[in-house]
Scaffold this motif. Sequence first.
Motif, short mmCIF file in Angstrom:
data_model
loop_
_atom_site.label_atom_id
_atom_site.label_comp_id
_atom_site.label_asym_id
_atom_site.label_seq_id
_atom_site.Cartn_x
_atom_site.Cartn_y
_atom_site.Cartn_z
N ALA A 103 1.02 -1.26 -0.03
CA ALA A 103 0.04 -0.01 -0.09
C ALA A 103 1.05 1.16 -0.23
CB ALA A 103 -0.98 0.05 1.24
N ALA A 104 1.99 1.35 0.81
CA ALA A 104 2.81 2.60 0.86
C ALA A 104 3.50 2.87 -0.33
CB ALA A 104 3.78 2.27 2.06
N GLU B 17 1.19 9.35 -5.81
CA GLU B 17 1.63 10.73 -5.55
C GLU B 17 2.55 11.30 -6.57
OE1 GLU B 17 0.54 12.74 -3.65
OE2 GLU B 17 1.98 14.40 -3.77
N TRP B 18 3.77 10.26 -7.00
CA TRP B 18 4.66 10.50 -8.00
C TRP B 18 3.86 10.96 -9.06
CZ3 TRP B 18 8.91 12.37 -9.16
CH2 TRP B 18 9.74 12.15 -10.45
N ALA B 19 2.89 10.25 -9.74
CA ALA B 19 2.31 10.33 -10.87
C ALA B 19 1.43 11.76 -10.99
CB ALA B 19 1.12 9.32 -10.89
N THR C 295 4.56 15.25 -0.61
CA THR C 295 4.36 16.45 -0.06
C THR C 295 4.00 15.88 1.49
OG1 THR C 295 2.06 16.37 -0.70
CG2 THR C 295 3.38 18.11 -1.51
N GLU C 296 3.38 14.74 1.60
CA GLU C 296 3.07 14.25 2.90
C GLU C 296 4.18 12.98 3.21
OE1 GLU C 296 -0.96 13.18 3.14
OE2 GLU C 296 -1.42 14.99 2.06
N GLY C 297 5.38 13.11 2.66
CA GLY C 297 6.36 12.12 2.89
C GLY C 297 6.31 10.89 2.24
#
Lengths: 60, 450
Positions: free
Chosen positions: B183-184, B191-193, B258-260
């Motif tokens: 999941a991570a 997020e990268w996309a 942005t959220e690590g």
Amino acid sequence: MPLTLPTRWRWQPGWRWVPDIGAGERARFRVVLLDEFQDTSEAQLVLLRSLFAAGDSGVP
Amino acid sequence: MTAVGDPNQSIYGWRGASATTLTRFPAEFTDGSPTPVRQLATTWRNDASILKVANHLAAPLRASARVDVAPLAVRPDAGVGDVVVARVGTHVEEAAYLADWLAGATSRAGTTAAVLCRKRSQFGPVMEALDAAGVPYEVVGLGGLLLTPRSSTWSPRCARSLTRSRGDALMRPLTGPMCRLGAADLDGLHEWARFRQKVVKAESQGRLAIDLDPGHRDEDDGVEGPGDALVDLAPEVLDEPSIIEALDDLPPEVWRGTEGQYVGAGALVRLKGLSTALRRLRRLGALPLPDLVGEAERALGLDVEVLSRPGYTPDTSRAHLDAFADVAADFASSADRPTLIGFLAWLDAAVAQERGLERATSSPSAEAVQILTIHAAKGLEWDVVAVPGLVEGTFPAREGSPTPKHNGARWVVPDPTPGRLARRARGGSVRFARRPGRVADAAGGGRFRQ
């Protein structure tokens, strides 16, 4: 001689009604077995009647 | 002239079969004397207790039939048979129960077995449960084939990799044995996309934009005016983040969202492998379809994946892949333009309109439990049959559950429509009359609680 009939029929241009075909078929086949008859469509019933039930003169 | 038929097995009404032809036969083909009608009321297929269930289920249908049909009687040497009925809480528990039961029932070599479902959506839980119980299975029919995890993988992978918009179809390869993203990592990749898409969009607004009105350009003042504004003519193209493009351009290991969020080093290596495989497949797009299917299977490791499942012989393990390859070959030889895009559109149609593309089973097999719709099971028989989802009001009684309606004063549950009732029951009698040996009827609740 097994024969599979298509379920959907349309009268096609160029087709011609030949009354004597039924007599010919009745002379060829002494016995006719219709399987899965519950799945027969109205058009197939008309076809089978005209082929194998000889109009007024009864059944072959 | 003899006609043979069973009004309770008339299931082709949808394609023009008339419910009255059998009734009318005695009158239409007669020489004047009454046409003899004989009942073929002995079943040569079922043992006694199974027949009892079948007759019970078909009773309402017999009552309303236009042709008199006698209840079926067992053949002279029939065994007692074995019917197991289980009442379980949810469809998942039901599937687990079925799988256990089937594992026991098929332990003797040469036993044929099937799970007959009313709807395809029931296949999933059953497949998962059989996987968990280590019972080999096979999904019968193309429509069902496309729902099996390993072939559903396939078409999306190869195919959707060609169309940037269908990133959702990549979920199975991303989480399957080849990439094994958790999941991570998935979150990081997504997020990268999104990040990538923002960057690309910002860049493109400078690079791709076209000056709509060059005549009003104030070239010499060196100051940007309204006439200098540039417009991206197709901004919507970049609106959606694309996982597929992100896969082609993976984040550096040190990248953080942005959220690590991040994509782990191990995941990056595996993603690179998938990315390479997909890029190679895209270049092979011009190959004939069957070759492309084979290439995709190898490139994505599906061949090894299916072979490595315990409990399957080499033959049964490949059943779905081979079936899928057959489908592709058929399509390639019969379609006017056998392109990949055409094939995909056709597969989508197969999923949406299951009935039209359903293929008949070859034959019951003792190698794997067969999963199919009850509709596709007409005319087949197995030693052992399980029917999940026998829930009052759902199967075999009536279609769907009646939707409560508010009549202004209170909520009312409408009575089932008689027409639907008859049709559904008709479906039921076809199969219950087909099983030799043992049957498990598992009535699952869950969403369809009784």
